[in-house]
Design a protein around this motif. Structure first.
Motif, PDB file in Angstrom:
ATOM      1  N   UNK A  61      -2.013 -15.948  58.352  1.00  0.00           N
ATOM      2  CA  UNK A  61      -1.533 -16.580  57.109  1.00  0.00           C
ATOM      3  C   UNK A  61      -2.719 -16.991  56.240  1.00  0.00           C
ATOM      4  N   UNK A  62      -3.514 -16.018  55.771  1.00  0.00           N
ATOM      5  CA  UNK A  62      -4.746 -16.357  55.057  1.00  0.00           C
ATOM      6  C   UNK A  62      -4.551 -16.831  53.610  1.00  0.00           C
ATOM      7  N   UNK A  63      -3.362 -16.647  53.062  1.00  0.00           N
ATOM      8  CA  UNK A  63      -3.127 -16.947  51.649  1.00  0.00           C
ATOM      9  C   UNK A  63      -2.490 -18.331  51.507  1.00  0.00           C
ATOM     10  N   UNK A  64      -3.099 -19.169  50.655  1.00  0.00           N
ATOM     11  CA  UNK A  64      -2.537 -20.475  50.328  1.00  0.00           C
ATOM     12  C   UNK A  64      -2.190 -20.482  48.851  1.00  0.00           C
ATOM     13  N   UNK A  65      -0.985 -20.932  48.544  1.00  0.00           N
ATOM     14  CA  UNK A  65      -0.498 -20.960  47.173  1.00  0.00           C
ATOM     15  C   UNK A  65       0.024 -22.358  46.873  1.00  0.00           C
ATOM     16  N   UNK A  66      -0.362 -22.890  45.726  1.00  0.00           N
ATOM     17  CA  UNK A  66       0.218 -24.137  45.246  1.00  0.00           C
ATOM     18  C   UNK A  66       1.261 -23.773  44.200  1.00  0.00           C
ATOM     19  N   UNK A  67       2.471 -24.261  44.406  1.00  0.00           N
ATOM     20  CA  UNK A  67       3.585 -23.950  43.512  1.00  0.00           C
ATOM     21  C   UNK A  67       4.067 -25.250  42.892  1.00  0.00           C
ATOM     22  N   UNK A  68       4.068 -25.290  41.571  1.00  0.00           N
ATOM     23  CA  UNK A  68       4.665 -26.429  40.887  1.00  0.00           C
ATOM     24  C   UNK A  68       6.082 -26.046  40.490  1.00  0.00           C
ATOM     25  N   UNK A  69       6.973 -27.004  40.629  1.00  0.00           N
ATOM     26  CA  UNK A  69       8.390 -26.767  40.356  1.00  0.00           C
ATOM     27  C   UNK A  69       8.866 -27.801  39.357  1.00  0.00           C
ATOM     28  N   UNK A  70       9.559 -27.324  38.348  1.00  0.00           N
ATOM     29  CA  UNK A  70      10.235 -28.217  37.406  1.00  0.00           C
ATOM     30  C   UNK A  70      11.727 -28.100  37.685  1.00  0.00           C
ATOM     31  N   UNK A  71      12.361 -29.234  37.903  1.00  0.00           N
ATOM     32  CA  UNK A  71      13.798 -29.252  38.169  1.00  0.00           C
ATOM     33  C   UNK A  71      14.578 -29.361  36.861  1.00  0.00           C
ATOM     34  N   UNK A  72      15.809 -28.898  36.869  1.00  0.00           N
ATOM     35  CA  UNK A  72      16.666 -29.029  35.692  1.00  0.00           C
ATOM     36  C   UNK A  72      16.997 -30.493  35.421  1.00  0.00           C
ATOM     37  N   UNK A  73      17.189 -31.264  36.512  1.00  0.00           N
ATOM     38  CA  UNK A  73      17.518 -32.679  36.388  1.00  0.00           C
ATOM     39  C   UNK A  73      16.661 -33.456  37.379  1.00  0.00           C
TER      40      UNK A  73
END
Length: 151
Positions: A61-73
């Protein structure tokens, strides 16, 4: 927590597998009182568990990703639905409720870009209530600490 408790926590963060005799010597106590303090720190929730540090690349698992999420509410029900859903995803290593323009920050691991794309399309984007996501791929880890500062 007094100075000895802080020494115990520091030592256990460095090596959670050390023998009680070694720990007690390092913190300046005899083994029995040291063991009692460790038990009290565990009961109080200061020490939450013991685990091995593992090299994620050597596990494929060499790949690290940061994911930002915007919620509808941004209401507690929507946040709860999201949290319950992402708890089921083994790829999500950390999940934080944030301030600012993005509601959620995820740290995700993957074997490659194809597996991340599959995770994004078939798991994360199927969680109800997501307005948008943005992903940032790490190039390398510059600093990673596994121990908290104990003052």
């Amino acid at each position: 927590m007094d100075a000895i408790d802080k020494k115990i926590v520091t030592e256990l963060q460095l090596n959670g597998r050390q023998k009680m005799a070694d720990l007690s010597e390092r913190v300046g106590l005899s083994p029995t009182p040291c063991a009692r303090r460790v038990a009290m720190l565990e009961d109080a929730g200061v020490i939450t568990g013991y685990s091995a540090r593992v090299d994620q690349a050597k596990l494929g698992l060499p790949v690290t990703i940061f994911v930002t999420v915007e919620l509808e509410h941004q209401i507690s029900d929507a946040i709860g639905v999201f949290e319950r859903a992402v708890r089921q995803f083994d790829e999500v290593m950390e999940c934080y409720l944030m301030t600012g323009s993005r509601d959620i920050l995820l740290r995700v691991v993957a074997s490659d870009l194809t597996s991340f794309d599959h995770f994004l399309e078939h798991q994360l984007m199927r969680v109800p209530g997501i307005r948008s996501t943005r992903s940032s791929f790490t190039l390398r880890t510059m600093i990673r600490r596994d121990t908290l500062p104990v003052n």
